[in-house]
Design an enzyme around this catalytic site. Structure first.
Site, short mmCIF file in Angstrom:
data_model
loop_
_atom_site.label_atom_id
_atom_site.label_comp_id
_atom_site.label_asym_id
_atom_site.label_seq_id
_atom_site.Cartn_x
_atom_site.Cartn_y
_atom_site.Cartn_z
N PRO A 286 0.83 -1.13 -0.10
CA PRO A 286 -0.07 -0.09 0.05
C PRO A 286 0.94 1.37 0.05
CG PRO A 286 -0.07 -1.08 2.04
CD PRO A 286 0.69 -2.03 1.05
N ASN A 287 0.31 2.36 -0.69
CA ASN A 287 0.96 3.80 -0.73
C ASN A 287 1.85 3.98 -1.47
OD1 ASN A 287 -1.30 4.81 0.89
ND2 ASN A 287 -0.37 3.86 2.39
N ARG B 253 4.89 11.22 -2.27
CA ARG B 253 4.72 10.74 -0.89
C ARG B 253 5.97 10.88 -0.03
NH1 ARG B 253 4.53 4.60 1.19
NH2 ARG B 253 4.01 4.79 3.24
N TYR C 54 11.15 9.04 1.46
CA TYR C 54 11.13 8.07 0.47
C TYR C 54 11.99 8.46 -0.83
CZ TYR C 54 8.05 5.69 3.45
OH TYR C 54 7.40 5.06 4.53
N ASN D 215 8.20 -5.71 -1.06
CA ASN D 215 7.90 -4.34 -0.06
C ASN D 215 6.55 -4.11 0.16
OD1 ASN D 215 7.72 -2.07 1.29
ND2 ASN D 215 9.20 -0.69 -0.46
N ALA E 110 3.01 -0.73 4.69
CA ALA E 110 2.53 -0.90 5.99
C ALA E 110 2.08 -2.33 6.51
CB ALA E 110 1.71 0.16 6.50
N HIS F 292 4.09 -4.50 8.96
CA HIS F 292 4.06 -4.26 10.40
C HIS F 292 2.82 -4.94 11.05
CE1 HIS F 292 7.57 -1.80 9.25
NE2 HIS F 292 6.50 -1.04 8.42
N ASP G 122 1.68 -15.68 6.75
CA ASP G 122 1.06 -16.99 6.60
C ASP G 122 1.36 -17.45 5.15
OD1 ASP G 122 0.75 -17.66 9.39
OD2 ASP G 122 -1.44 -17.35 9.21
N GLU H 20 13.07 -9.11 1.41
CA GLU H 20 12.11 -8.05 2.03
C GLU H 20 13.05 -7.00 1.50
OE1 GLU H 20 11.58 -8.72 6.01
OE2 GLU H 20 10.49 -6.65 6.38
N HIS I 283 12.83 -2.58 1.69
CA HIS I 283 12.30 -1.14 2.15
C HIS I 283 13.21 -0.08 1.68
CE1 HIS I 283 9.35 -3.30 4.61
NE2 HIS I 283 10.15 -4.21 5.12
N LEU I 284 12.46 0.83 1.29
CA LEU I 284 13.25 2.03 0.89
C LEU I 284 14.00 2.91 2.00
CD1 LEU I 284 10.52 2.91 -1.46
CD2 LEU I 284 12.72 2.78 -2.60
N SER I 285 13.33 2.90 2.97
CA SER I 285 13.62 3.58 4.32
C SER I 285 14.10 2.56 5.17
CB SER I 285 12.38 4.37 4.92
OG SER I 285 11.50 3.22 5.30
N ARG J 63 13.35 4.69 12.41
CA ARG J 63 11.90 5.37 12.35
C ARG J 63 11.20 4.98 13.63
NH1 ARG J 63 9.56 4.71 6.45
NH2 ARG J 63 8.11 6.48 7.48
N ARG K 102 7.65 0.52 13.41
CA ARG K 102 8.17 -0.08 12.20
C ARG K 102 9.38 -1.22 12.27
NH1 ARG K 102 5.65 3.56 8.42
NH2 ARG K 102 5.02 5.22 9.37
C1 DQA Z 1 8.15 1.01 3.65
C2 DQA Z 1 8.60 1.30 5.01
C3 DQA Z 1 6.82 1.07 5.68
O1 DQA Z 1 7.15 1.12 7.38
C4 DQA Z 1 5.98 1.99 5.16
O2 DQA Z 1 4.73 1.62 5.98
C5 DQA Z 1 5.95 2.23 3.65
C6 DQA Z 1 7.09 1.95 3.14
C7 DQA Z 1 9.54 1.46 2.88
O3 DQA Z 1 9.83 1.15 1.55
O4 DQA Z 1 10.51 2.19 3.49
O5 DQA Z 1 4.82 1.99 3.31
O6 DQA Z 1 8.02 -0.12 3.43
#
Ligand code: DQA
Length: 155
Positions: free
Chosen positions: A11-12, A19, A24, A75, A78, A81, A88, A99, A101-103, A108, A112
């Site tokens: 998501p997002n 964003r 990011y 990725n 959210a 978390h 599962d 896995e 994650h950009l950040s 943070r 997270r």
């Molecule tokens: C994220 C980190 C997550 O905590 C956050 O909810 C995201 C982006 C990242 O790529 O850094 O949506 O997965």
């Protein structure tokens, strides 16, 4: 023909570019898709790259990856978390999972710091921005050469 690497985004992440650029960066998901596909192709892999805001769809795609992918880069945004359903689904996979994650999650908020993806993942990359997707491809190139691909060299 080798199966593709599935690259699934939660998501997002469709909003990348506008964003929270201070967190990011300004790169869009389309640009990440292009860069990752080109890098993978150089290493001899095809890719399936998708994004969804829906938890159920992400679970469906992980199940699809079990049948159609040689590896998964995820990725989960959210849902990382929050989603036991995603954990599962991942535990049922028998392919390497990276896995991404950009950040840097550990710089943070404390919520997270917990990931439901990590226990099912072969490895995790965070804090490298869009580069993380490329480094995940590089890692998979090495991992997929191993006799038992989801085991580390040191096992
Ligand atoms: C994220 C980190 C997550 O905590 C956050 O909810 C995201 C982006 C990242 O790529 O850094 O949506 O997965």
């Amino acid at each position: 023909m080798t199966k593709p690497i599935y690259i699934l985004n939660g998501p997002n992440l469709n909003l990348l570019g506008t964003r929270q650029p201070e967190v990011y960066g300004t790169v869009t998901l389309d640009k990440i898709q292009d860069g990752t596909a080109a890098h993978a192709l150089k290493q001899g892999f095809s890719t399936v790259f998708r994004q969804t805001n829906s938890e159920g769809e992400l679970v469906d795609w992980c199940q699809e990856a079990a049948r159609h992918a040689c590896a998964l880069i995820l990725n989960a945004g959210a849902y990382t978390h929050t989603s036991i359903a995603l954990l599962d689904a991942l535990l049922a996979l028998d392919i390497p999972i990276i896995e991404v994650h950009l950040s840097n999650l550990y710089k943070r908020e404390s919520f997270r710091h917990n990931s439901y993806v990590t226990p099912a993942a072969t490895g995790m990359i965070c804090g490298l921005g869009a580069q993380g997707y490329l480094r995940a491809i590089d890692a998979l190139k090495d991992i997929l050469k191993r006799p038992t691909p989801n085991k580390a060299d040191t096992d």
